[in-house]
Design an enzyme around this catalytic site. Structure first.
Site, mmCIF file in Angstrom:
data_model
loop_
_atom_site.group_PDB
_atom_site.id
_atom_site.type_symbol
_atom_site.label_atom_id
_atom_site.label_comp_id
_atom_site.label_asym_id
_atom_site.label_seq_id
_atom_site.Cartn_x
_atom_site.Cartn_y
_atom_site.Cartn_z
ATOM 1 N N HIS A 183 -21.115 -26.012 -60.317
ATOM 2 C CA HIS A 183 -20.839 -24.563 -60.350
ATOM 3 C C HIS A 183 -20.012 -24.139 -59.139
ATOM 4 O O HIS A 183 -20.520 -24.040 -58.017
ATOM 5 C CB HIS A 183 -22.135 -23.751 -60.391
ATOM 6 C CG HIS A 183 -21.865 -22.307 -60.679
ATOM 7 N ND1 HIS A 183 -22.062 -21.734 -61.913
ATOM 8 C CD2 HIS A 183 -21.367 -21.320 -59.896
ATOM 9 C CE1 HIS A 183 -21.714 -20.467 -61.873
ATOM 10 N NE2 HIS A 183 -21.279 -20.190 -60.653
ATOM 11 N N HIS B 189 -16.179 -21.796 -57.803
ATOM 12 C CA HIS B 189 -15.105 -20.830 -58.104
ATOM 13 C C HIS B 189 -13.873 -21.212 -57.289
ATOM 14 O O HIS B 189 -13.697 -20.741 -56.161
ATOM 15 C CB HIS B 189 -15.549 -19.406 -57.758
ATOM 16 C CG HIS B 189 -16.682 -18.915 -58.612
ATOM 17 N ND1 HIS B 189 -16.499 -18.125 -59.724
ATOM 18 C CD2 HIS B 189 -18.016 -19.141 -58.542
ATOM 19 C CE1 HIS B 189 -17.671 -17.868 -60.289
ATOM 20 N NE2 HIS B 189 -18.614 -18.482 -59.586
ATOM 21 N N GLN C 42 -14.422 -12.430 -65.742
ATOM 22 C CA GLN C 42 -15.172 -11.907 -64.592
ATOM 23 C C GLN C 42 -15.427 -10.399 -64.656
ATOM 24 O O GLN C 42 -16.446 -9.912 -64.169
ATOM 25 C CB GLN C 42 -14.374 -12.229 -63.319
ATOM 26 C CG GLN C 42 -14.936 -11.661 -62.057
ATOM 27 C CD GLN C 42 -15.230 -12.730 -61.032
ATOM 28 O OE1 GLN C 42 -14.564 -13.751 -60.949
ATOM 29 N NE2 GLN C 42 -16.231 -12.511 -60.240
ATOM 30 N N HIS D 96 -22.451 -17.279 -66.411
ATOM 31 C CA HIS D 96 -23.177 -16.570 -65.362
ATOM 32 C C HIS D 96 -24.172 -15.685 -66.097
ATOM 33 O O HIS D 96 -23.766 -14.853 -66.917
ATOM 34 C CB HIS D 96 -22.219 -15.697 -64.552
ATOM 35 C CG HIS D 96 -21.388 -16.457 -63.575
ATOM 36 N ND1 HIS D 96 -20.477 -17.400 -63.948
ATOM 37 C CD2 HIS D 96 -21.358 -16.418 -62.217
ATOM 38 C CE1 HIS D 96 -19.900 -17.897 -62.866
ATOM 39 N NE2 HIS D 96 -20.417 -17.326 -61.792
ATOM 40 N N GLU E 227 -27.426 -12.728 -63.143
ATOM 41 C CA GLU E 227 -27.300 -12.885 -61.689
ATOM 42 C C GLU E 227 -27.538 -11.516 -61.061
ATOM 43 O O GLU E 227 -26.619 -10.815 -60.661
ATOM 44 C CB GLU E 227 -25.925 -13.442 -61.299
ATOM 45 C CG GLU E 227 -25.858 -13.783 -59.811
ATOM 46 C CD GLU E 227 -24.503 -14.282 -59.353
ATOM 47 O OE1 GLU E 227 -23.573 -14.339 -60.175
ATOM 48 O OE2 GLU E 227 -24.382 -14.613 -58.159
ATOM 49 N N ASP F 61 -21.145 -22.973 -55.598
ATOM 50 C CA ASP F 61 -20.697 -21.651 -56.032
ATOM 51 C C ASP F 61 -19.441 -21.168 -55.299
ATOM 52 O O ASP F 61 -18.431 -20.908 -55.923
ATOM 53 C CB ASP F 61 -21.842 -20.628 -55.895
ATOM 54 C CG ASP F 61 -21.663 -19.401 -56.783
ATOM 55 O OD1 ASP F 61 -20.837 -19.455 -57.705
ATOM 56 O OD2 ASP F 61 -22.369 -18.399 -56.554
ATOM 57 N N TRP G 29 -17.600 -13.724 -51.734
ATOM 58 C CA TRP G 29 -19.050 -13.764 -51.943
ATOM 59 C C TRP G 29 -19.796 -14.575 -50.881
ATOM 60 O O TRP G 29 -20.992 -14.458 -50.738
ATOM 61 C CB TRP G 29 -19.360 -14.352 -53.333
ATOM 62 C CG TRP G 29 -18.813 -13.478 -54.410
ATOM 63 C CD1 TRP G 29 -19.421 -12.389 -54.951
ATOM 64 C CD2 TRP G 29 -17.537 -13.579 -55.057
ATOM 65 N NE1 TRP G 29 -18.592 -11.811 -55.887
ATOM 66 C CE2 TRP G 29 -17.441 -12.522 -55.974
ATOM 67 C CE3 TRP G 29 -16.454 -14.477 -54.931
ATOM 68 C CZ2 TRP G 29 -16.308 -12.329 -56.774
ATOM 69 C CZ3 TRP G 29 -15.337 -14.284 -55.734
ATOM 70 C CH2 TRP G 29 -15.279 -13.220 -56.646
HETATM 71 FE FE FE2 Z 1 -20.884 -18.231 -59.773
#
Ligand code: FE2
Length: 427
Positions: free
Chosen positions: A57, A59, A153, A211, A214, A310, A316
């Site tokens: 997982h 990005h 997203q 996702h 979350e 992630d 993030w």
């Molecule tokens: Fe994620």
């Protein structure tokens, strides 16, 4: 003549150190002593040798963007991260995307990660990041397996362009169908997005990685929708629920119903301990929730649980070097999984379990399998997690891709120099 001979490797399933013979990209023999000529020899010296790390997982489109951001994520929440990413996207060029993603891959490979499933935002009308990551998947395939997830997203239903854009991304060759039901406008729209996206995956014969929930909302119900659609469409074993953080806050009685639904769907679950420890529970005062899904309970229910990194240096998450040992280390703390069996299971969660979720073939240190492995500092997975040292050797298809010296310090006390390597021999 062998291509590579790895000497004195400690393996998970053998009581004593072994030699590993590699030829034409495959492991051809594993035995206590192999006497054969090899073009290259790696002496593992009694260190633990693992199949490569897998980050299931990630990005890659946003990674390493931290220093180019117009502002920082001051609240530290997921939603401010998404808003910041929306501001950042228009400033990106294909060249910048590629430079950042390629640099990240140099870190990943050096850390022994040889397979990555990355989500890629499909809400950008130009689909520039999709194009760049498809190119990179091809350019880097000798070194690393990249699997791309079409990730709407801004919401598959919330963003009016997302449906068309996601279809386009899949037509371009993106591997997996993603989604973000908790970001849709209502719970009903979230469930509808799960249904539509699972149908899309079923029509195209693709895997799903969403996702899902979350948030800290104990009443979020998209995991059950994902489990339902998986079974309805016959997608068992091909669907992954990522993050699943709301499960930490759900009512225990409801969880006792949800876990069997997930097991029935043979769903893979991904927990991202580094990033969700940062993002979740931000609206709490005290006590603060940890914000991680129920890994122990999921494992006990027979669900394949993986850990992911992630994010690295993006809207993030402001830290990271793409090290799956760091992920497992955080998991041990944040999940209260410090038992011997539990720590070993979290090592599996960044290796074999993640490989299973990605459907990787030829993965594992066995005769006939790919000659892919990592020599770790330490004699077993737990010592490797404790030390989180440099990867001594990273090997792919019998070729050494990276080498590092072990973690050590020269200590000078009273004029005497000694080497400290942080290992503990028995006293
Ligand atoms: Fe994620």
């Amino acid at each position: 003549m062998l291509d590579l001979l790895v000497r004195q490797a400690i393996l998970n399933d053998r009581p004593t150190p072994c030699d590993i013979a590699c030829k034409d990209g495959r492991i051809i023999e594993i035995a206590p002593r192999i006497d054969a000529e090899a073009r290259e020899i790696v002496d593992a010296g009694g260190c633990f040798v693992t199949p490569p790390f897998v980050d299931v997982h990630f990005h890659m489109d946003a990674t390493l963007s931290l220093h180019g951001q117009p502002r920082r994520n001051e609240s530290g929440t997921l939603l401010e991260g998404i808003a910041l990413w929306s501001d950042l996207k228009p400033q990106q060029t294909a060249e910048k995307f590629k430079q950042r993603a390629k640099k990240l891959l140099t870190w990943s490979i050096s850390r022994g990660i040889l397979a990555i499933r990355t989500h890629v935002d499909t809400c950008d009308p130009s689909l520039m990041a999709v194009q760049v990551l498809l190119e990179l998947r091809e350019e880097m395939k000798t070194y690393v397996d990249l699997q791309l997830v079409a990730f709407p997203q801004d919401g598959y239903l919330r963003d009016p362009k997302a449906m068309e854009q996601t279809q386009k991304a899949l037509d371009m060759g993106v591997d997996v169908v993603g989604g973000i039901p908790h970001f849709e406008r209502t719970m009903a729209q979230g469930a509808e997005s799960v249904r539509l996206l699972c149908e899309l995956a079923a029509e195209r014969g693709l895997m799903v990685d969403m996702h899902c929930d979350e948030s800290d909302d104990p009443l979020s119900r998209h995991v059950e929708s994902l489990a339902l659609e998986t079974v309805r469409l016959g997608l068992q074993g091909r669907v992954t629920g990522s993050h699943l953080t709301s499960m930490h806050s759900m009512d225990n009685y409801y969880i006792s119903k949800l876990l069997p639904l997930m097991a029935e769907a043979q769903m893979h679950a991904v927990c991202n301990p580094l990033v969700n420890m940062v993002l979740q529970g931000r609206h709490d005062t005290y006590p603060k929730r940890r914000g991680l899904t129920r890994v122990k309970e999921l494992l006990a229910a027979g669900i394949n649980v993986c850990l992911g990194h992630d994010d690295v240096l993006d809207p993030w998450y402001p830290l990271g070097t793409h090290d799956m040992l760091e992920v497992a280390h955080m998991g041990i703390h944040a999940l209260h999984m410090s038992g011997i069996g539990e720590m070993n299971e979290l090592f599996n969660a960044v290796t074999t379990r993640s490989a299973a979720a990605m459907g990787l073939e030829g993965y594992g240190i066995q005769e006939g399998f790919n000659a892919d492995m990592v020599v770790l500092q330490g004699r077993d997975p737990i010592e490797a997690i404790r030390l989180r040292g440099p990867r001594l050797a990273v090997i792919r298809r019998g070729q050494v891709l990276a080498r590092s010296a072990p973690l050590a310090s020269e200590l000078i006390l009273d004029g005497e120099t000694t080497t400290v390597d942080f290992t503990l021999d028995s006293f």
